[in-house]
Design an enzyme around this catalytic site. Structure first.
Site, PDB file in Angstrom:
ATOM      1  N   HIS A 103       0.863  -1.185   0.000  1.00 20.20           N
ATOM      2  CA  HIS A 103       0.000   0.000   0.000  1.00 20.20           C
ATOM      3  C   HIS A 103       0.901   1.237   0.000  1.00 20.20           C
ATOM      4  O   HIS A 103       1.565   1.529   0.985  1.00 20.20           O
ATOM      5  CB  HIS A 103      -0.920   0.001   1.224  1.00 20.20           C
ATOM      6  CG  HIS A 103      -1.953  -1.076   1.176  1.00 20.20           C
ATOM      7  ND1 HIS A 103      -2.435  -1.714   2.305  1.00 20.20           N
ATOM      8  CD2 HIS A 103      -2.610  -1.637   0.118  1.00 20.20           C
ATOM      9  CE1 HIS A 103      -3.345  -2.615   1.940  1.00 20.20           C
ATOM     10  NE2 HIS A 103      -3.454  -2.595   0.629  1.00 20.20           N
TER      11      HIS A 103
ATOM     12  N   GLU B 165       1.428   4.058   2.738  1.00 26.21           N
ATOM     13  CA  GLU B 165       1.815   3.648   4.097  1.00 26.21           C
ATOM     14  C   GLU B 165       3.332   3.759   4.269  1.00 26.21           C
ATOM     15  O   GLU B 165       4.048   2.784   4.493  1.00 26.21           O
ATOM     16  CB  GLU B 165       1.277   2.238   4.379  1.00 26.21           C
ATOM     17  CG  GLU B 165      -0.252   2.233   4.341  1.00 26.21           C
ATOM     18  CD  GLU B 165      -0.898   0.861   4.528  1.00 26.21           C
ATOM     19  OE1 GLU B 165      -0.178  -0.114   4.829  1.00 26.21           O
ATOM     20  OE2 GLU B 165      -2.130   0.768   4.355  1.00 26.21           O
TER      21      GLU B 165
ATOM     22  N   HIS C 264       2.970  -2.875   7.099  1.00 27.13           N
ATOM     23  CA  HIS C 264       1.954  -1.876   6.744  1.00 27.13           C
ATOM     24  C   HIS C 264       1.967  -0.729   7.754  1.00 27.13           C
ATOM     25  O   HIS C 264       2.618  -0.820   8.787  1.00 27.13           O
ATOM     26  CB  HIS C 264       0.562  -2.512   6.775  1.00 27.13           C
ATOM     27  CG  HIS C 264       0.299  -3.458   5.635  1.00 27.13           C
ATOM     28  ND1 HIS C 264      -0.573  -3.175   4.624  1.00 27.13           N
ATOM     29  CD2 HIS C 264       0.814  -4.679   5.368  1.00 27.13           C
ATOM     30  CE1 HIS C 264      -0.596  -4.185   3.769  1.00 27.13           C
ATOM     31  NE2 HIS C 264       0.232  -5.120   4.193  1.00 27.13           N
TER      32      HIS C 264
ATOM     33  N   GLU D 153       1.777  -4.129  11.565  1.00 26.00           N
ATOM     34  CA  GLU D 153       1.196  -2.792  11.404  1.00 26.00           C
ATOM     35  C   GLU D 153       1.914  -1.825  12.341  1.00 26.00           C
ATOM     36  O   GLU D 153       2.270  -2.183  13.470  1.00 26.00           O
ATOM     37  CB  GLU D 153      -0.295  -2.807  11.786  1.00 26.00           C
ATOM     38  CG  GLU D 153      -1.165  -3.663  10.891  1.00 26.00           C
ATOM     39  CD  GLU D 153      -1.661  -2.913   9.650  1.00 26.00           C
ATOM     40  OE1 GLU D 153      -1.292  -1.735   9.456  1.00 26.00           O
ATOM     41  OE2 GLU D 153      -2.424  -3.533   8.881  1.00 26.00           O
TER      42      GLU D 153
END
Length: 461
Positions: free
Chosen positions: A227, A230, A325, A398
């Site tokens: 992504h 990010e 991420h 994350e």
């Protein structure tokens, strides 16, 4: 007349029509003619990872800013990155970013955009007290983030962004500088090319020669930036790489026992274009692991082929896949794992995040969760979790776009580029605890065991 049409288009959802970035756009008061003056702001986002689709003049103190949606996908409008110049000294402004596609945001919790300028090239966060996040009746009840800013140096070019940018070019410079060091335990190769012919880099980090034979080594596979918006994921990934190629005793032991394969940027086109979530063609690549197409998702296709091939090779012991991420609504670093019927496998999967908790004060085990949500079926973690055998662990790592809370803290601590990299270093060193590797040459103090319970905790599984 043109303005009227523009605002009508916006009312009917026409901001989807914003396809290009503003290019040295001077915004002067309506009806003004004559030579541009200092204080008639010039906006630009025609640069790598830039994103700003349109600017509306509200008053000399206030401007509405529209995020350009991801290329070929109007659903995603989150990342922004633009410059402002031709400012007047002491000029105070309010910028309203008016078309976020998300409702939940860390802007509700004190997050603020980052800024730098020509004379102050280090990114810093704006003071949270100058930032407001609210639902706005004037913009189809969209969520708006407004921030107040005072320009103080006329000659400076100011740059604002959603979070610290980490561009494709920055990665290429970094990898080139690593290559120039001619480290015997680092190999860089081009695994493939993106649709726009950008490099898909693969790093292999391991000691060869006198250490364990390759077939006895464990293999850890790490990817980041599927992504593109990010950007914290790239700082974490660089932290992992910096640590693994260093002369730190822990890194040397890890290179003896483990082969690390790292793809630092899975979606180079999306990063280059200033997208938040999608590739050039509007695909969320992290939903296409099950059947990536060599022409529509070439980077994903190349990485999947490599992993499948390694998984079929009896000489390779592929134990970890971690996809990095950044998270837009939660604090701290944390992980997502998979759900299994076998309780013992569930417990084993929890070991690595528990150990990481001990090494990284910003990592939260309570935010870590294990799920099999249908929506996530096409993600790397879920697909590879089903493909690899039960001695392998697949995680999404994350990290918050904004901040972390440590055990004793009462207020969130905003992340910096450096603390994102530090999380990466802590992820790397956790493999030492996981594999319980030791070496005669390694001084005990390098373990930094803050918690005497650590050993009992890790051997309980």
């Amino acid at each position: 007349h043109k303005e009227k049409n523009q605002s009508a288009a916006i009312e009917t959802g026409g901001e989807d029509a914003l396809v290009g970035n503003v290019n040295k756009l001077m915004v002067s008061p309506p009806g003004y003619s004559g030579a541009p003056r200092k204080g008639h702001l010039v906006f630009d986002a025609c640069f790598e990872s830039g994103n700003l689709g349109r600017v509306d003049y509200i008053s000399e103190f206030e401007f509405d800013l529209f995020i350009r949606p991801d290329t070929c996908n109007p659903r995603f409008r989150v990342w922004f990155n633009f410059t402002v110049e031709n400012v007047r000294e002491t000029q105070r402004v309010i910028f309203n970013v008016v078309n976020f596609s998300k409702t939940k945001s860390l802007y509700r919790d004190g997050m603020s955009p980052v800024v730098k300028s020509t004379s102050r090239p280090k990114w810093q966060r704006l003071p949270a007290k100058n930032v407001y996040y609210y639902r706005c009746p004037d913009h189809r009840r969209n969520y708006v983030m407004s921030f107040a800013f005072c320009f103080d140096r006329e000659e400076d070019v100011y740059q604002f962004a959603y979070c610290y940018p980490y561009t494709y070019s920055r990665l290429q410079h970094y990898l080139a500088s690593l290559e120039r060091r001619n480290l015997p335990y680092l190999q860089r190769e081009q695994l493939g090319l993106s649709v726009q012919q950008r490099r898909l880099d693969l790093l292999t980090i391991t000691n060869s020669g006198k250490s364990l034979p390759e077939k006895e080594k464990k293999l850890v596979f790490l990817t980041a930036r599927v992504h593109p918006g990010e950007s914290p994921a790239s700082f974490v990934c660089q932290g992992v790489i910096d640590f693994l190629v260093s002369l730190h005793p822990v890194a040397q032991i890890l290179r003896d026992h483990v082969i690390f394969k790292i793809v630092p940027m899975l979606n180079p086109d999306g990063v280059y274009l200033g997208n938040y979530r999608c590739s050039l063609m509007g695909f969320d690549l992290n939903r296409h692991w099950q059947d990536p197409s060599p022409w529509a998702h070439p980077t994903l296709h190349a990485v999947k082929q490599l992993i499948v091939q390694m998984n079929q090779d009896p000489r390779v012991s592929l134990e970890f896949y971690i996809d990095v991420h950044a998270h837009s609504t939660m604090l701290n670093g944390f992980m997502y794992g998979n759900v299994f019927e076998d309780e013992e496998r569930v417990q084993r999967q929890a070991v690595f995040p528990r150990l990481l908790c001990q090494n990284a004060p910003d990592f939260s085990f309570s935010n870590t969760s294990f799920n099999r949500d249908v929506v996530k079926a096409g993600t790397g973690r879920r697909f590879l979790g089903g493909l690899l055998d039960d001695t392998s662990y697949c995680y999404t790592l994350e990290v918050s776009f904004y901040s972390y809370m440590t055990a004793g803290s009462t207020a969130p601590v905003p992340y910096t580029e450096e603390t994102y990299m530090k999380l990466g270093r802590n992820v790397a060193r956790t493999f030492l605890d996981y594999y319980k590797l030791k070496s005669k040459s390694m001084p005990v103090r390098c373990r930094k065991d803050k918690n005497p319970q650590k050993t009992t905790m890790s051997t309980g599984y």
